[in-house]
Design a protein around this motif. Structure first.
Motif, PDB file in Angstrom:
ATOM      1  N   UNK A  17      54.256  49.126  36.690  1.00 53.98           N
ATOM      2  CA  UNK A  17      53.224  48.571  35.803  1.00 53.98           C
ATOM      3  C   UNK A  17      52.283  47.600  36.526  1.00 53.98           C
ATOM      4  N   UNK A  18      52.486  47.352  37.818  1.00 49.67           N
ATOM      5  CA  UNK A  18      51.733  46.303  38.510  1.00 49.67           C
ATOM      6  C   UNK A  18      50.229  46.490  38.410  1.00 49.67           C
ATOM      7  N   UNK A  19      49.751  47.723  38.584  1.00 51.32           N
ATOM      8  CA  UNK A  19      48.304  47.943  38.602  1.00 51.32           C
ATOM      9  C   UNK A  19      47.720  48.092  37.199  1.00 51.32           C
ATOM     10  N   UNK A  20      48.558  48.022  36.187  1.00 45.96           N
ATOM     11  CA  UNK A  20      48.061  47.885  34.821  1.00 45.96           C
ATOM     12  C   UNK A  20      47.364  46.536  34.658  1.00 45.96           C
ATOM     13  N   UNK A  21      47.811  45.540  35.447  1.00 39.05           N
ATOM     14  CA  UNK A  21      47.260  44.180  35.364  1.00 39.05           C
ATOM     15  C   UNK A  21      46.367  43.825  36.553  1.00 39.05           C
ATOM     16  N   UNK A  22      46.699  44.365  37.723  1.00 39.96           N
ATOM     17  CA  UNK A  22      46.130  43.839  38.963  1.00 39.96           C
ATOM     18  C   UNK A  22      44.609  43.923  39.022  1.00 39.96           C
ATOM     19  N   UNK A  23      44.014  45.019  38.586  1.00 38.11           N
ATOM     20  CA  UNK A  23      42.552  45.142  38.686  1.00 38.11           C
ATOM     21  C   UNK A  23      41.844  44.040  37.908  1.00 38.11           C
ATOM     22  N   UNK A  24      42.477  43.565  36.841  1.00 40.28           N
ATOM     23  CA  UNK A  24      41.882  42.518  36.008  1.00 40.28           C
ATOM     24  C   UNK A  24      42.179  41.128  36.542  1.00 40.28           C
ATOM     25  N   UNK A  25      43.365  40.918  37.108  1.00 38.45           N
ATOM     26  CA  UNK A  25      43.788  39.574  37.485  1.00 38.45           C
ATOM     27  C   UNK A  25      43.672  39.289  38.980  1.00 38.45           C
ATOM     28  N   UNK A  26      43.227  40.244  39.789  1.00 40.84           N
ATOM     29  CA  UNK A  26      43.092  40.006  41.225  1.00 40.84           C
ATOM     30  C   UNK A  26      42.138  38.848  41.484  1.00 40.84           C
ATOM     31  N   UNK A  27      42.263  38.205  42.655  1.00 41.38           N
ATOM     32  CA  UNK A  27      41.478  36.982  42.901  1.00 41.38           C
ATOM     33  C   UNK A  27      39.980  37.129  42.680  1.00 41.38           C
ATOM     34  N   UNK A  28      39.384  38.202  43.190  1.00 40.84           N
ATOM     35  CA  UNK A  28      37.944  38.349  43.049  1.00 40.84           C
ATOM     36  C   UNK A  28      37.590  39.803  42.757  1.00 40.84           C
ATOM     37  N   UNK A  45      29.762  32.078  43.104  1.00 40.62           N
ATOM     38  CA  UNK A  45      29.171  33.336  43.559  1.00 40.62           C
ATOM     39  C   UNK A  45      30.055  34.543  43.244  1.00 40.62           C
ATOM     40  N   UNK A  46      31.340  34.401  43.420  1.00 39.71           N
ATOM     41  CA  UNK A  46      32.223  35.551  43.303  1.00 39.71           C
ATOM     42  C   UNK A  46      33.163  35.525  42.122  1.00 39.71           C
ATOM     43  N   UNK A  47      33.701  34.375  41.791  1.00 38.54           N
ATOM     44  CA  UNK A  47      34.692  34.332  40.730  1.00 38.54           C
ATOM     45  C   UNK A  47      34.031  34.463  39.360  1.00 38.54           C
ATOM     46  N   UNK A  48      34.756  34.967  38.351  1.00 32.41           N
ATOM     47  CA  UNK A  48      34.156  35.144  37.022  1.00 32.41           C
ATOM     48  C   UNK A  48      33.678  33.826  36.420  1.00 32.41           C
ATOM     49  N   UNK A  49      32.574  33.911  35.714  1.00 31.60           N
ATOM     50  CA  UNK A  49      32.012  32.770  35.008  1.00 31.60           C
ATOM     51  C   UNK A  49      31.294  33.278  33.771  1.00 31.60           C
ATOM     52  N   UNK A  55      30.743  41.628  38.193  1.00 33.62           N
ATOM     53  CA  UNK A  55      31.167  41.116  39.507  1.00 33.62           C
ATOM     54  C   UNK A  55      30.451  41.830  40.638  1.00 33.62           C
ATOM     55  N   UNK A  56      30.157  41.084  41.683  1.00 32.84           N
ATOM     56  CA  UNK A  56      29.465  41.654  42.844  1.00 32.84           C
ATOM     57  C   UNK A  56      30.448  41.993  43.949  1.00 32.84           C
ATOM     58  N   UNK A  57      29.990  42.841  44.867  1.00 34.73           N
ATOM     59  CA  UNK A  57      30.790  43.175  46.046  1.00 34.73           C
ATOM     60  C   UNK A  57      30.419  42.220  47.169  1.00 34.73           C
ATOM     61  N   UNK A  58      31.400  41.466  47.656  1.00 39.39           N
ATOM     62  CA  UNK A  58      31.168  40.540  48.762  1.00 39.39           C
ATOM     63  C   UNK A  58      31.938  40.931  50.022  1.00 39.39           C
ATOM     64  N   UNK A  59      33.112  41.525  49.859  1.00 38.54           N
ATOM     65  CA  UNK A  59      33.917  41.896  51.023  1.00 38.54           C
ATOM     66  C   UNK A  59      33.126  42.841  51.932  1.00 38.54           C
ATOM     67  N   UNK A  60      33.258  42.703  53.242  1.00 40.96           N
ATOM     68  CA  UNK A  60      34.248  41.901  53.956  1.00 40.96           C
ATOM     69  C   UNK A  60      33.903  40.421  54.123  1.00 40.96           C
ATOM     70  N   UNK A  61      32.782  39.970  53.589  1.00 44.62           N
ATOM     71  CA  UNK A  61      32.460  38.539  53.648  1.00 44.62           C
ATOM     72  C   UNK A  61      33.478  37.787  52.794  1.00 44.62           C
TER      73      UNK A  61
END
Length: 488
Positions: free
Chosen positions: A187-198, A383-387, A393-399
């Protein structure tokens, strides 16, 4: 392959050298833009204070990892000079210019990047406490011994690259199996896409996929991290087994790692972790005759004797320093993202042994009003975290947005970190370098009278909520983390 020369891995070397150099380029740009407001002379956690402590009797003999700034006094200008030097050297390596010289030239360039960036991470404190920092350093050290274009890469260094990918992938897989139950019940990825750091632009769409798909993601992850890494070493069998099969098996294993990492790139923002894994996985891809490298066993003759001696010594060194990392992989209390020596070689890696099920965000607000109880409060936007709930959300990686990542960790701790208290003080001062780390200053450079910090629970909007309200996130307020605060 033969005993000394990986004659079919010229293409792999091109990807490794240029790719790792490109990641160093990003890392030095990130440090140039962010180190000084975070850790500079007037940073949130000033590095000069750390260096002073390390040189005092109060440190009780505890030493920092190697850094130029133990011998050369830290200043923001010197930090910028180091970053610019790293940017120039890494750009030359991306262009492939040092690789046309004798093998000691790219070696010196990569070792300069390795030690220069280590000089930064060693004083970076919590803002540089991420596993991909040590991953980049180890990859850069190994890349130094891949040689030049006019000769095949040394077999021992290619094998050490496989060993790095193995520790990276298998270590992460074992951390998950030993970690939260959600990885074992799928069940990990049931949550991960929503709760991942950025989250990234496609994270919400990934989160809204059916549960059966998320379970398939977890199964695929376990296969890619717990089974596939062993097959990276298959090309070694070509030393004894004739035919292309061993090399094909290794290339397929590398391709599986690359594909799974590309899915993570598409659905998240994990700085250069995924990109580094992709680049390193190309070490398993052999292409006969690529880039003019010798394609027969006689290719060993193209390796200068001094280069065989140097790379063999590196192989022996790694046999010695890898024992703690190997033991850690099978230890009951496995360490994650741990270094066993001051030079950060042969490290232990891993990520997300547990997955958070609720997304808590700390929102910082300020006001110009004198009375905080009757004030109109305005949000600072990162810039990256939800507000803003309407912002995709924007794509910043690999930055790497270091402040945004630390803001994600903040609600997981039991107390507020010192850097966060200093951040609030800098916002009250309307400090320009600090405000440059943010997306929106609601007061356009004017000093607020008060600031406060609140916690909110965020979740991705359903498809119906998105159509009806035009929102990406839905949030509800939870607690006051820091009440109205003012400058003394």
């Amino acid at each position: 392959m033969d005993g000394f020369a990986a004659v079919d891995f010229g293409f792999a070397r091109e990807v490794l050298q240029r790719g790792i150099a490109a990641l160093f380029f990003v890392a030095f740009v990130s440090s140039l833009n962010q180190f000084r407001p975070l850790l500079g002379e007037r940073g949130l956690l000033p590095a000069p204070a750390l260096l002073e402590w390390a040189s005092s009797s109060k440190s009780r003999g505890r030493m920092l990892r190697p850094t130029l700034f133990r011998r050369i006094r830290y200043t923001d200008r010197r930090l910028a000079t180091l970053c610019w030097a790293g940017i120039v050297v890494s750009a030359l390596l991306v262009a492939g210019i040092p690789q046309f010289a004798p093998p000691w030239v790219p070696m010196v360039c990569f070792l300069a990047l390795w030690f220069g960036y280590m000089s930064i991470t060693s004083i970076g404190q919590t803002f540089y406490g991420f596993g991909w920092e040590m991953l980049l350093l180890e990859a850069g050290f190994l890349a130094a011994f891949l040689g030049s274009r006019d000769q095949p890469p040394p077999t021992v260094v290619i094998v050490l690259m496989w060993w790095l990918v193995f520790r990276l992938e298998f270590g992460a897989g074992m951390i998950k199996i030993r970690g939260g139950r959600e990885w074992r019940d799928l069940t990990a990825l049931t949550y991960h896409h929503e709760t991942q750091p950025m989250p990234g632009p496609l994270s919400r769409q990934a989160h809204l996929l059916p549960r059966w798909f998320h379970k398939g993601e977890v199964l695929g992850n376990h296969f890619a991290q717990l089974v596939v890494p062993f097959f990276l070493f298959a090309p070694l069998l070509s030393l004894w087994v004739p035919g292309p099969v061993p090399q094909i098996v290794g290339a397929v294993a590398g391709a599986i790692v690359i594909v799974t990492q590309l899915w993570l790139v598409a659905t998240g923002n994990f700085a250069w972790l995924n990109w580094a894994t992709i680049v390193l996985a190309f070490s398993a891809v052999g292409v006969p005759g690529a880039f003019g490298a010798p394609t027969t066993a006689a290719g060993a003759a193209a390796l200068p004797l001094y280069w065989i001696v140097i790379t063999s010594a590196i192989g022996i060194l790694y046999l010695i320093v890898s024992w703690p990392a190997l033991r850690n992989l099978f230890a009951r209390r496995q360490l994650m993202n741990a270094s066993f020596n001051r030079w950060q070689l042969a490290n232990a890696y891993g990520a997300f042994g547990t997955v958070t099920k609720d997304r808590m965000e700390i929102v910082i607000e300020g006001t110009l009003d004198e009375d905080p109880d009757a004030a109109i409060w305005r949000e600072y936007e990162f810039k990256g975290k939800p507000g803003d709930v309407r912002r995709v959300p924007r794509q910043f990686a690999p930055y790497h947005l270091r402040l945004d990542w630390l803001m994600w960790f903040l609600p997981l701790g039991r107390s507020l970190d010192d850097w966060f208290t200093m951040l609030l003080a800098r916002l009250l001062q309307a400090d320009d370098p600090t405000l440059a780390l943010l997306r929106v200053d609601p007061f356009a450079g004017q000093q607020p009278r008060w600031v406060r910090a609140l916690s909110y629970r965020y979740r991705f909007a359903t498809r119906e909520e998105r159509r009806r309200d035009g929102v990406v996130w839905v949030r509800d307020r939870r607690h006051v983390i820091v009440g109205p605060a003012e400058l003394p």
